[in-house]
Design an enzyme around this catalytic site. Structure first.
Site, short mmCIF file in Angstrom:
data_model
loop_
_atom_site.label_atom_id
_atom_site.label_comp_id
_atom_site.label_asym_id
_atom_site.label_seq_id
_atom_site.Cartn_x
_atom_site.Cartn_y
_atom_site.Cartn_z
N LEU A 180 6.59 -5.46 2.98
CA LEU A 180 7.63 -4.99 2.11
C LEU A 180 7.35 -3.69 1.25
O LEU A 180 7.87 -3.61 0.44
CB LEU A 180 7.83 -6.26 1.10
N TYR A 183 -11.92 -7.37 -2.74
CA TYR A 183 -10.83 -8.07 -3.31
C TYR A 183 -11.19 -8.72 -4.60
O TYR A 183 -12.32 -9.32 -4.62
CB TYR A 183 -10.01 -8.90 -2.51
#
Length: 333
Positions: free
Chosen positions: A218, A58
């Site tokens: 989501l 990341y």
């Protein structure tokens, strides 16, 4: 809002208690600058969200490992913070140009763990997750490496990410053959649009006592009001990547979903996250806020209950596979 956010749940069979949401850090570095990321982390921890999820790769928009470095600086900012936070990171993705700079070889696992510890500025990783299954490495090799790290105190628990149900079963069988606890968690993509985990991943995790962390609850922002944001010109993440490609195939369902949320008078992001929180077998959704406002919306979802009728309506908009439920009953009469 604070009372709901302070709820704690057991993390599988580890005995650890964690907040009902995990803070995902994939946006820290390139999308969210460090001062904003620090504020998000401070607010999250103040609301009882003590599980922080990252990965060694990341921060790639800056450089691989940047997000762990950012977290290390944040963790060092308070004497108690490292003890208060459950740090989860991952291993397995490409970290360099060399032929052994990825995967789950013992060579890469051990070198990557040591590098993550340096970047995080800590002596241990609470949850070390395999970022994905590696078909080229035997479980005997993987567990030998993980056992070494656990024995040295560098790793407390081992988890998986993006595994199939049979990967989980194989990993547990091999671990127990060595007298090890094996996996304590699985992190999978799961949301109203991606319901495949209901077939085998969630049942496998439940059968083996694993906590389940959910990434992309989501669907990359698609379920956060993407169509409304597009009309208003405020779409960011939902206008690209996973969300944009899925919208091409699911626009009618997303339109119905946003209308449904509008009729309820609720934010689509809060409804979508509340649905994931309601699912059997889900321990902790991983939210990846870019802003404090997005974190606040996620916190409100903890108190956004859905009635049986509302859950039924969501099943009509985004049907489960087959007859619903685990395989093989989902498709057998």
């Amino acid at each position: 809002m604070t009372g709901g956010a302070n709820r704690q749940v057991l993390f599988g069979r580890t005995g650890l208690r964690v907040g009902r949401l995990a803070v995902g850090t994939v946006n820290f570095g390139g999308r969210t600058e460090e001062p904003d990321a620090r504020r998000i982390l401070d607010v999250a921890l103040a609301h009882g969200l003590n599980l922080v999820d990252t990965a060694d790769m990341y921060g790639w928009r800056v450089h691989r490992g940047y997000t762990e470095e950012l977290l290390g600086r944040w963790l060092s900012g308070s004497p108690r913070r490292r003890d208060d936070v459950i740090v989860a990171t991952k291993v397995g993705e490409q970290m360099g140009d060399g032929p052994n700079d990825c995967g789950l070889s013992a060579h890469h696992i051990i070198r990557s763990c040591e590098a993550s510890l340096r970047r995080l500025g800590t002596d241990r990783i609470d949850l070390y997750q395999m970022h994905r299954y590696d078909p080229d490495v035997s479980w005997e090799v993987v567990w030998q490496a993980m056992d070494q790290l656990i024995s040295q105190g560098k790793v407390r628990c081992v988890g998986s990410s993006n595994f199939a149900g049979w990967n989980i079963a194989d990993a547990q069988h091999a671990a127990r053959g060595r007298g090890l606890a094996g996996l304590v968690s699985e992190q999978c993509v799961y949301n109203l649009l991606t319901r495949q985990p209901e077939l085998e991943i969630l049942p496998a995790a439940q059968a083996h006592g694993l906590a389940v962390m959910v990434w992309a609850p989501l669907h990359g922002g698609l379920l956060s009001g993407a169509l409304r944001k597009a009309r208003e010109g405020t779409a960011a993440k939902s206008a690209q990547g996973r969300a944009a490609s899925a919208l091409l195939e699911n626009q009618a369902a997303v339109e119905r979903y946003e209308q449904f949320c509008g009729d309820l008078g609720r934010n689509p992001a809060e409804v979508g996250l509340a649905w994931v929180l309601s699912r059997p077998g889900v321990t902790v959704p991983v939210v990846g806020p870019r802003t404090e406002g997005q974190l606040e919306s996620a916190l409100r979802a903890l108190d956004t209950g859905l009635s049986a009728g509302e859950l039924d309506e969501l099943d009509k908009i985004f049907p489960p596979h087959g007859r619903g439920g685990p395989a093989p009953r989902a498709w057998i009469d």
